[in-house]
Design an enzyme around this catalytic site. Structure first.
Site, PDB file in Angstrom:
ATOM      1  CB  CYS A  47      -0.951   0.011   1.191  1.00  0.00           C
ATOM      2  SG  CYS A  47      -0.121  -0.023   2.792  1.00  0.00           S
ATOM      3  CG  ASN A  48       3.721   1.907   2.572  1.00  0.00           C
ATOM      4  OD1 ASN A  48       4.817   1.395   2.381  1.00  0.00           O
ATOM      5  ND2 ASN A  48       2.962   1.598   3.609  1.00  0.00           N
ATOM      6  N   GLY A 117       3.524  -5.060  11.147  1.00  0.00           N
ATOM      7  CA  GLY A 117       3.841  -6.462  10.954  1.00  0.00           C
ATOM      8  C   GLY A 117       3.467  -7.050   9.612  1.00  0.00           C
ATOM      9  CD  GLN A 122       2.105  -5.954   2.653  1.00  0.00           C
ATOM     10  OE1 GLN A 122       3.041  -5.270   3.054  1.00  0.00           O
ATOM     11  NE2 GLN A 122       0.885  -5.461   2.500  1.00  0.00           N
ATOM     12  CB  THR A 192     -11.584 -12.156   0.483  1.00  0.00           C
ATOM     13  OG1 THR A 192     -11.369 -12.338  -0.933  1.00  0.00           O
ATOM     14  CG2 THR A 192     -13.054 -11.912   0.749  1.00  0.00           C
ATOM     15  CE1 TYR A 195      -2.147  -4.464   5.671  1.00  0.00           C
ATOM     16  CE2 TYR A 195      -4.172  -3.186   5.761  1.00  0.00           C
ATOM     17  CZ  TYR A 195      -2.847  -3.356   6.104  1.00  0.00           C
ATOM     18  OH  TYR A 195      -2.221  -2.429   6.894  1.00  0.00           O
ATOM     19  CB  ALA A 196      -9.451  -9.430   4.081  1.00  0.00           C
TER      20      ALA A 196
END
EC number: 1.2.1.70
Length: 439
Positions: A47-48, A117, A122, A192, A195-196
């Site tokens: 995400c970053n 964490g 990832q 899903t 990260y869900a």
């Protein structure tokens, strides 16, 4: 030779990162197909962060520059970002700097929320994806596996990850002032993916008990069963939105899955004028920013959440940095030993071949015995041991090329020198962290 092209919240806008994330799935395979000198490629997209790790085997002086240019071209084509803009959005790290950088990334030291964490998983899944796609290499396997080991060391030996930090937990911290009673809050989870699960756990830790899940790709039932929550079918999406006080999105869909018309429809169905908080953890974004034009809807997206990242724990961070630096130094040393391995193997093979030849001649004369042969083999093993150990020691000191040269000169052996041992003329690269420099 290891190379990393990295774009993150440190040096690129979220708009650029969003476009790069769309390109991520195809980059590694395309690079391998189009460039014979790239032995392996692993792409890490979060995400970053967007990073391409390359294993370049071409011994040419310009190999680094060629690999960087090839990657920029592929990323530009896949993302739709102008080539010069891609080039301007990435930092380039080469050689030793690559290991220290990835080890820091996998340990959460380079995250928006320092110590979070999720990044370790990832990093692990990025390697698994490369394996599935057939784009990994021996060098990248070792790099990423060592990164995972380093992350575990940071987790167990420092307090960096003890607070359970993550983007979703930070988002819920920011939402705290808007929630009167978490146990009475009705939440719709959209997505899903990996990260869900973390999002659901964070919600439950707050006391949320009413969570439904919707999947744009139709996998809601598969996620809902093991997690003990109801699944929402596509035809019931508006009804589920209408019943929700909070929506948390973490889908890997390449385009927005919620927009203003969804929220308008939900408001019409509920008819109670309730306020709804939408937390968008997706990259690319799952929620069209136009949802804020709907009365009562508030949006927290990654860019907004990042602005509120907490200050790092300096003591824990320093301890983690020390672990990362030590692991990177050991990785460099182990890699250096590998570089002289062909020379050591060639030397041992040559000497033992000479021994076997002499023993064969002695046998033909009838002068040999089992005890004599055993003693001679032991003697040769002892004699070869010291040069083998010394070769590895010299390699760790950066003298691998001298070892190879000596073996070739003294014994007349043809040892193929790995590209990593050579000392090519440095190639000028923009914004590059050369081997040995701090990441």
């Amino acid at each position: 030779m290891l190379i990393c092209l990295t774009a993150s919240h440190h040096n690129a806008s979220f708009e650029v990162l969003e476009k790069l994330s769309v390109a991520a799935p195809s980059v590694a395979g395309t690079l391998m197909e189009q460039n014979d000198f790239i032995a392996g490629a692993v792409v890490l997209a979060t995400c970053n962060r967007f990073e391409a790790y390359l294993d370049v085997e071409e011994p040419l002086t310009a190999a680094r520059a060629l690999a960087v240019e090839a990657t920029v071209d592929v990323v530009s084509g896949a993302s739709g970002i102008a080539r010069d803009d891609v080039r301007g959005s990435v930092d380039v790290k080469c050689g030793d700097a690559v290991a220290e950088h990835l080890f820091a990334v996998s340990s959460g030291l380079e995250s928006v929320v320092v110590g979070e964490g999720e990044i370790a998983g990832q990093v692990r899944r990025a390697l698994e994806g490369a394996r599935t796609g057939g784009t990994t290499s021996t060098g990248l396997e070792r790099l990423f596996q060592t990164a995972s080991n380093t992350s575990r060391g940071v987790k167990t030996r420092t307090g960096l990850q003890s607070a359970g930090r993550s983007m979703v937990r930070l988002a819920l911290d920011l939402a705290e002032s808007r929630i009167a009673d978490w146990s009475a809050t009705r939440v719709l989870l959209v997505g899903t993916g990996a990260y869900a699960g973390a999002s659901l756990a964070a919600l439950r830790d707050r006391g949320v008990v009413d969570v439904h899940v919707y999947s744009p790709s139709g996998r809601a039932q598969k996620f809902a069963g093991p997690h003990g929550i109801p699944a929402v079918e596509g035809r019931d999406l508006l009804k589920a939105l209408a019943a929700s006080d909070m929506v948390v999105t973490c889908s890997t869909a390449p385009t927005a899955v919620l927009a203003a018309h969804h929220m308008q429809g939900a408001a019409a169905v509920s008819g109670d004028g309730r306020r709804r908080l939408v937390i968008d953890l997706g990259l690319p974004r799952n929620v069209d920013p136009d949802v804020v034009t709907v009365e009562g809807v508030e949006l927290l997206d990654l860019e907004t959440i990042s602005l509120h990242a907490p200050l790092r724990d300096l003591t824990a961070t320093d301890d983690a940095r020390e672990i990362v630096s030590t692991a990177a130094a050991e990785f460099r040393a182990a890699s250096a030993e590998d570089e002289v391995a062909p020379a050591v193997v060639a030397l041992r093979t040559h000497i033992f071949d000479v021994l076997e030849g002499e023993l064969e001649r002695v046998r033909k004369r009838g002068d040999s015995s089992e005890a004599t042969e055993k003693a001679l083999r032991h003697l040769v093993s002892v004699l070869v041991h010291k040069p083998s150990v010394r070769a590895r020691e010299l390699a760790r000191q950066g003298e691998g090329a001298r070892v190879v040269d000596a073996v070739q000169a003294l014994f007349g052996l043809d040892v193929e020198m790995p590209a990593a041992v050579s000392s090519p003329v440095a190639v000028a690269l923009p914004r590059t962290a050369e081997a040995g420099q701090a990441s």
